[in-house]
Design a protein around this motif. Structure first.
Motif, mmCIF file in Angstrom:
data_model
loop_
_atom_site.group_PDB
_atom_site.id
_atom_site.type_symbol
_atom_site.label_atom_id
_atom_site.label_comp_id
_atom_site.label_asym_id
_atom_site.label_seq_id
_atom_site.Cartn_x
_atom_site.Cartn_y
_atom_site.Cartn_z
ATOM 1 N N ALA A 66 -21.343 69.885 53.805
ATOM 2 C CA ALA A 66 -21.072 68.530 54.265
ATOM 3 C C ALA A 66 -20.463 67.659 53.193
ATOM 4 O O ALA A 66 -20.050 66.548 53.458
ATOM 5 N N LYS A 67 -20.425 68.174 51.982
ATOM 6 C CA LYS A 67 -19.854 67.377 50.903
ATOM 7 C C LYS A 67 -18.384 67.083 51.201
ATOM 8 O O LYS A 67 -17.582 67.993 51.386
ATOM 9 N N LEU A 126 -25.562 70.431 63.636
ATOM 10 C CA LEU A 126 -25.571 68.963 63.696
ATOM 11 C C LEU A 126 -25.638 68.467 65.137
ATOM 12 O O LEU A 126 -26.317 67.487 65.440
ATOM 13 N N GLN A 161 -29.808 68.602 65.161
ATOM 14 C CA GLN A 161 -29.979 67.217 64.714
ATOM 15 C C GLN A 161 -29.595 66.225 65.806
ATOM 16 O O GLN A 161 -29.830 65.018 65.676
ATOM 17 N N LEU A 164 -26.854 64.882 66.810
ATOM 18 C CA LEU A 164 -25.993 63.759 66.423
ATOM 19 C C LEU A 164 -24.841 63.625 67.408
ATOM 20 O O LEU A 164 -24.290 64.633 67.857
ATOM 21 N N GLU A 185 -20.936 60.282 64.734
ATOM 22 C CA GLU A 185 -21.801 60.363 63.539
ATOM 23 C C GLU A 185 -21.559 61.660 62.769
ATOM 24 O O GLU A 185 -21.614 61.694 61.541
ATOM 25 N N MET A 186 -21.295 62.717 63.537
ATOM 26 C CA MET A 186 -20.955 63.976 62.872
ATOM 27 C C MET A 186 -19.682 63.807 62.061
ATOM 28 O O MET A 186 -19.567 64.304 60.934
ATOM 29 N N GLN A 227 -20.307 62.056 58.883
ATOM 30 C CA GLN A 227 -21.005 62.904 57.914
ATOM 31 C C GLN A 227 -20.084 63.969 57.316
ATOM 32 O O GLN A 227 -20.192 64.308 56.144
#
Lengths: 229, 205
Positions: A67-68, B144, B148, B150, B154-155, B158
């Motif tokens: 995710a970086k 995600l 999660q 999301l 929002e994904m 991120q």
């Protein structure tokens, strides 16, 4: 897929993530009872979610690194390829074609090895006559150059002698040069006993003959090699 | 209820065996799916509840008072019966009442139930394999989205990607999963066998 429900993807996910109200969820389940496509999709996604929950620890561990956010140009390149997996296939095909093209260009500049080798195959029926002076005994011909099997890379000097006191032969000799496919590549009428061939011949094996009044007096052979660069 | 569904009901009401089989072929999978996901049950409960649902559906359709026009669709009726039977099972379980009949399920029914569960197992095996083969970036969006939970925007925030690209990524990941599933044909099983069993045994409802 034949289901034509509007916003189907959203509806499937909302159902799976329990974001539908009870009446909405019931209506969707009833739809699923009559729609094999949605049923199959739901079964697949439910199983997938269950498996991901089992492997959550592993998957989650990979997230911080993935995710970086990437920066600038590199990120654009990475995104381009990540969203278009087929691009790798196209790139591979293009690269192969490009390499193939360059190899073909290189090979074109070289003598094709198969053709080059073929030029050195002997011609059996002339080979058996090489070095013989026909009508020997009554034709005192002595060939000085080229020697049988001599190699050349440039001009070729032909030279022979006939006894001075020979009275039977008066007039020119016909010099013929043939390649190993028996093509006549050069011919000359020679009064004196020498001839200088300045024409560049392709690499290969060559047979040459001296004829007098249509009769072959001598058969010789020589090689033309590719000049060294 | 649609015309072809009304005709199917009429054929069932006249006792046509082929019509019953047609009904089971059509609705076996969704009924088993609903039972399984509602009860998270084992093979024993699945086959018993499936048998109860089967009987209730046929009994309901054969009633003289059954009025097809009152139902939006046949699947709405079948879904309602399934839902009721599941609720009944939960109530009985809560009160520790005995819900099922004393007769043990037949071998055919037991086999058919296990077949459905095995089918799920096979589906799981294929998906597990596909998940392992999936590139991390695709697995990431699935995680995600479905773990999660999301929303796409929002994904995107991120991941540093615009929303449409996130959607594309999810779409591709699901496509890979779907391709793995296509190796296995999801075939109706238990209700077809149940129907055959009941018809062969000549059981009256």
């Amino acid at each position: 897929m034949t289901c034509e429900m509007t916003h189907r993807e959203q509806r499937l996910d909302d159902f799976l993530l329990r974001k539908l109200s009870e009446p909405e969820a019931e209506a969707f389940e009833i739809h699923v009872f009559g729609c094999a496509d949605c049923l199959q999709e739901l079964r697949m996604r439910e199983q997938m979610i269950m498996l991901m929950q089992e492997e959550r620890a592993t998957v989650s561990a990979a997230i911080p690194r993935l995710a970086k956010p990437r920066e600038g140009f590199l990120r654009k390149i990475a995104d381009f390829f990540s969203l278009r997996p087929n691009v790798w296939i196209y790139a591979g095909v293009a690269a192969t074609l490009l390499v193939g093209f360059f190899i073909a260009q290189l090979l074109r500049r070289q003598e094709p090895p198969d053709i080059y080798a073929a030029n050195f195959v002997e011609l059996p029926h002339l080979e058996s006559r090489v070095g013989q002076a026909f009508r020997s005994g009554d034709f005192p011909l002595s060939v000085i150059s080229p020697q049988i099997g001599e190699n050349f890379t440039g001009e070729i000097f032909f030279r022979w002698e006939i006894k001075k006191d020979e009275k039977k032969f008066s007039g020119p000799l016909e010099l013929k040069i043939l390649d190993n496919r028996e093509n006549l590549v050069h011919t000359a009428t020679v009064e004196s006993g020498q001839y200088n061939l300045k024409e560049n011949l392709a690499p290969g094996i060559y047979y040459w003959t001296l004829d007098y009044q249509g009769e072959t007096l001598y058969v010789g052979k020589f090689f033309v090699k590719k000049p060294k660069k | 209820m649609r015309d072809e569904q009304q005709r199917l009901v009429q054929r069932i009401q006249t006792g046509e065996a082929e019509a019953e089989q047609e009904l089971f072929r059509q609705y076996a999978q969704p009924v088993l799916w609903k039972i399984t996901r509602s009860l998270k049950t084992d093979a024993q409960n699945l086959k018993d509840i499936a048998a109860e649902v089967y009987l209730a559906i046929l009994q309901g359709l054969r009633k003289e008072s059954f009025a097809p026009e009152k139902w939006d669709s046949l699947e709405a009726f079948i879904w309602g019966v399934t839902q009721n039977k599941i609720r009944d099972w939960f109530k009985a379980k809560k009160r520790e009442h005995k819900y099922f009949h004393d007769d043990p399920p037949s071998e055919e029914i037991a086999t058919a139930s296990e077949e459905y569960l095995l089918e799920n197992e096979e589906l799981g095996r294929l998906l597990r394999k596909a998940l392992r083969a999936l590139a991390p970036k695709y697995k990431e969006v699935l995680e995600l989205r479905y773990l999660q939970e999301l929303p796409v925007h929002e994904m995107g925030a991120q991941l540093g990607l615009p929303g449409p690209r996130v959607s594309e990524r999810i779409h591709y990941a699901l496509k890979c999963m779907r391709a793995a599933c296509e190796k296995m044909r999801l075939s109706p099983s238990i209700f077809g066998l149940l129907a055959l069993f009941y018809l062969r045994e000549g059981m009256s409802l």
